[in-house]
Design a protein around this motif. Structure first.
Motif, short mmCIF file in Angstrom:
data_model
loop_
_atom_site.label_atom_id
_atom_site.label_comp_id
_atom_site.label_asym_id
_atom_site.label_seq_id
_atom_site.Cartn_x
_atom_site.Cartn_y
_atom_site.Cartn_z
N PHE A 9 0.91 -1.23 0.06
CA PHE A 9 0.08 0.14 -0.18
C PHE A 9 0.81 1.18 0.16
CE2 PHE A 9 -2.49 -3.08 2.32
CZ PHE A 9 -3.77 -2.98 1.62
N CYS A 11 0.42 5.90 0.44
CA CYS A 11 -0.35 7.01 0.65
C CYS A 11 -0.46 7.71 -0.36
CB CYS A 11 0.24 7.98 1.63
SG CYS A 11 0.03 7.33 3.32
N SER A 35 6.87 2.49 8.34
CA SER A 35 6.77 2.95 9.69
C SER A 35 6.04 2.28 10.48
CB SER A 35 6.31 4.52 9.63
OG SER A 35 4.94 4.78 9.22
N MET A 41 -1.30 0.30 10.57
CA MET A 41 -2.62 0.62 9.57
C MET A 41 -2.74 -0.84 8.72
SD MET A 41 -4.03 3.14 9.60
CE MET A 41 -3.86 4.65 10.87
N ARG A 42 -1.45 -1.58 8.27
CA ARG A 42 -1.57 -2.89 7.50
C ARG A 42 -2.46 -3.80 8.45
NH1 ARG A 42 4.10 -3.71 4.63
NH2 ARG A 42 4.04 -1.67 3.55
N MET A 44 -4.46 -3.24 10.77
CA MET A 44 -5.99 -2.82 11.10
C MET A 44 -6.62 -3.26 9.55
SD MET A 44 -5.45 0.98 12.56
CE MET A 44 -6.89 1.59 11.63
N PRO A 77 5.15 7.95 12.59
CA PRO A 77 4.67 7.91 11.29
C PRO A 77 5.76 8.10 10.24
CG PRO A 77 4.30 10.39 12.15
CD PRO A 77 5.13 9.26 13.04
N THR A 78 5.58 8.12 8.86
CA THR A 78 6.46 8.27 7.94
C THR A 78 6.89 9.73 7.91
OG1 THR A 78 5.58 6.46 6.64
CG2 THR A 78 6.95 7.85 5.33
N PHE A 87 -4.86 15.00 13.36
CA PHE A 87 -4.72 13.71 13.05
C PHE A 87 -4.99 13.12 14.28
CE2 PHE A 87 -2.38 9.89 14.11
CZ PHE A 87 -2.38 9.29 13.06
N PHE A 90 -8.92 13.00 14.39
CA PHE A 90 -9.39 12.10 13.55
C PHE A 90 -9.30 10.66 14.53
CE2 PHE A 90 -8.94 14.69 9.67
CZ PHE A 90 -10.46 14.72 9.47
N ALA A 91 -8.10 10.31 14.98
CA ALA A 91 -7.50 9.11 15.53
C ALA A 91 -8.55 8.69 16.61
CB ALA A 91 -6.32 9.22 15.74
N TRP A 94 -11.82 7.95 15.70
CA TRP A 94 -11.96 6.29 14.89
C TRP A 94 -12.07 5.73 16.08
CZ3 TRP A 94 -9.29 1.97 15.11
CH2 TRP A 94 -9.70 0.85 14.27
N CYS A 117 -12.20 5.79 8.93
CA CYS A 117 -11.01 5.64 8.22
C CYS A 117 -11.00 6.32 7.15
CB CYS A 117 -10.83 4.19 7.67
SG CYS A 117 -11.21 2.62 8.96
N CYS A 120 -10.10 10.16 7.85
CA CYS A 120 -8.82 10.86 8.26
C CYS A 120 -7.89 10.43 6.91
CB CYS A 120 -8.44 9.72 9.25
SG CYS A 120 -6.56 10.25 9.68
N HIS A 121 -8.22 9.60 6.02
CA HIS A 121 -7.11 9.17 4.83
C HIS A 121 -7.43 10.29 3.77
CE1 HIS A 121 -4.97 5.53 5.14
NE2 HIS A 121 -5.73 5.34 6.15
N ILE A 132 -9.93 0.69 1.29
CA ILE A 132 -10.85 0.80 2.46
C ILE A 132 -12.07 0.94 2.18
CG2 ILE A 132 -11.25 2.24 4.51
CD1 ILE A 132 -8.56 3.13 4.15
C1 HEC Z 1 -6.33 9.31 12.32
C2 HEC Z 1 -6.24 9.08 10.89
C3 HEC Z 1 -6.38 7.50 10.39
C4 HEC Z 1 -7.22 6.58 10.45
C5 HEC Z 1 -8.44 6.76 11.36
C6 HEC Z 1 -6.99 5.70 9.58
N1 HEC Z 1 -5.76 5.78 8.93
FE1 HEC Z 1 -4.82 4.60 7.69
N2 HEC Z 1 -3.31 5.81 7.78
C7 HEC Z 1 -3.14 6.93 8.20
C8 HEC Z 1 -1.76 7.49 8.03
C9 HEC Z 1 -1.32 8.97 8.45
C10 HEC Z 1 -1.25 6.74 7.12
C11 HEC Z 1 0.28 6.84 6.80
C12 HEC Z 1 1.30 6.01 7.50
C13 HEC Z 1 2.76 6.10 7.61
O1 HEC Z 1 3.17 6.13 6.18
O2 HEC Z 1 3.41 6.43 8.46
C14 HEC Z 1 -2.12 5.53 6.90
C15 HEC Z 1 -1.77 4.45 6.19
C16 HEC Z 1 -2.68 3.34 6.06
C17 HEC Z 1 -2.29 2.24 4.87
C18 HEC Z 1 -1.16 2.16 4.25
C19 HEC Z 1 0.06 1.47 4.87
C20 HEC Z 1 1.27 1.27 4.26
O3 HEC Z 1 1.70 0.06 4.04
O4 HEC Z 1 1.95 2.25 3.97
C21 HEC Z 1 -3.41 1.40 4.94
C22 HEC Z 1 -3.73 0.13 4.22
C23 HEC Z 1 -4.33 2.19 5.88
N3 HEC Z 1 -3.86 3.33 6.46
C24 HEC Z 1 -5.68 1.66 6.10
C25 HEC Z 1 -6.59 1.97 7.18
C26 HEC Z 1 -7.84 1.42 7.46
C27 HEC Z 1 -8.37 0.08 7.06
C28 HEC Z 1 -8.50 2.32 8.59
C29 HEC Z 1 -9.50 1.80 9.21
C30 HEC Z 1 -9.64 0.61 9.60
C31 HEC Z 1 -7.48 3.32 8.83
N4 HEC Z 1 -6.31 3.19 7.96
C32 HEC Z 1 -7.69 4.31 9.79
C33 HEC Z 1 -4.18 7.67 8.97
C34 HEC Z 1 -5.45 6.96 9.40
#
Ligand code: HEC
Length: 140
Positions: A9, A11, A35, A41-42, A44, A77-78, A87, A90-91, A94, A117, A120-121, A132
Motif C-alpha cells: 500500500f 499513501c 513506519s 495500519m496494515r 488494521m 509515522p513516515t 490527526f 481523527f484518531a 475513530w 478510516c 482521516c485518509h 478501504i
Molecule cells: C487518524 C487517521 C487515520 C485513520 C483513522 C486511519 N488511517 Fe490508515 N493511515 C493514516 C496515515 C497517516 C497513514 C500513513 C502512515 C505512514 O506512512 O506512516 C495511513 C496508512 C494506511 C495504510 C497504508 C499502510 C502502508 O503500508 O503504507 C493502509 C492500508 C491504511 N492506512 C488503512 C486504514 C484502515 C483500513 C483504517 C480503518 C480501519 C485506517 N487506515 C484508519 C491515517 C489514518
C-alpha cells in the motif's frame, strides 16, 4: 513466498508511486521498512477484512480483532511533520467509533467505522481510500 503475496500500500496515488519505483534503484535483499504507523495500519486493514467476513456471515467478531489500535496515537509515522492535533482528532474519533462497534456489532456501526478510516485518509493519506471503501458491507 510470503513477500510476493504481500499487498503493498502507499499513501500516494498509484501513478506517482510507480514512477518513484522506476527511478529508485532496487537493492537486492533490502526490503522497504514501513513506519510504526504504517505497520499498525496494515494490521488494521488485514483485521478489518476478517471483521468484515465475520459480520457478513452473522458471526460474533472476536474481541482480539477489535483491540490494540490505540498505538496509532503514538506510533512513529513516515511523515511526522504532517501529524498534529488534526490527526489526533481523527484518531480519537475513530477509536470511539471502534468502541461503539465493539459494544454493538451491527453493519451500520461497522460501516461508520470504515467511513471514519476514509475521513482521516482524505486529509492524510489518500492512496488506500479505494481499498478501504471496499471493506464496507451492504446492509443485511
Ligand atoms: C487518524 C487517521 C487515520 C485513520 C483513522 C486511519 N488511517 Fe490508515 N493511515 C493514516 C496515515 C497517516 C497513514 C500513513 C502512515 C505512514 O506512512 O506512516 C495511513 C496508512 C494506511 C495504510 C497504508 C499502510 C502502508 O503500508 O503504507 C493502509 C492500508 C491504511 N492506512 C488503512 C486504514 C484502515 C483500513 C483504517 C480503518 C480501519 C485506517 N487506515 C484508519 C491515517 C489514518
Amino acid at each position: 513466498m510470503v513477500s510476493a503475496a504481500f499487498l503493498v500500500f502507499s499513501c500516494s496515488e498509484t501513478k506517482t508511486e510507480s514512477k518513484k519505483m522506476e527511478s529508485a534503484p532496487i537493492k537486492k535483499g533490502v526490503v522497504y521498512q514501513p513506519s510504526e504507523l504504517a505497520q499498525t495500519m496494515r494490521n488494521m486493514y488485514v483485521n478489518m477484512e476478517l471483521v468484515n467476513s465475520y459480520l457478513d456471515s452473522n458471526q460474533v467478531v472476536p474481541d482480539s480483532l477489535l483491540v490494540g489500535y490505540e498505538s496509532m496515537l503514538t506510533d512513529t509515522p513516515t511523515n511526522p511533520e504532517e501529524i498534529g492535533p488534526k490527526f489526533h482528532g481523527f484518531a480519537k474519533g475513530w477509536l470511539s467509533e471502534l468502541e461503539t462497534f465493539r459494544n454493538e456489532q451491527t453493519v451500520a456501526n461497522y460501516n461508520s467505522l470504515m467511513n471514519a478510516c476514509v475521513h482521516c485518509h482524505e486529509s492524510f493519506c489518500p492512496g488506500p481510500i479505494k481499498k478501504i471503501k471496499r471493506l464496507k458491507l451492504v446492509g443485511n
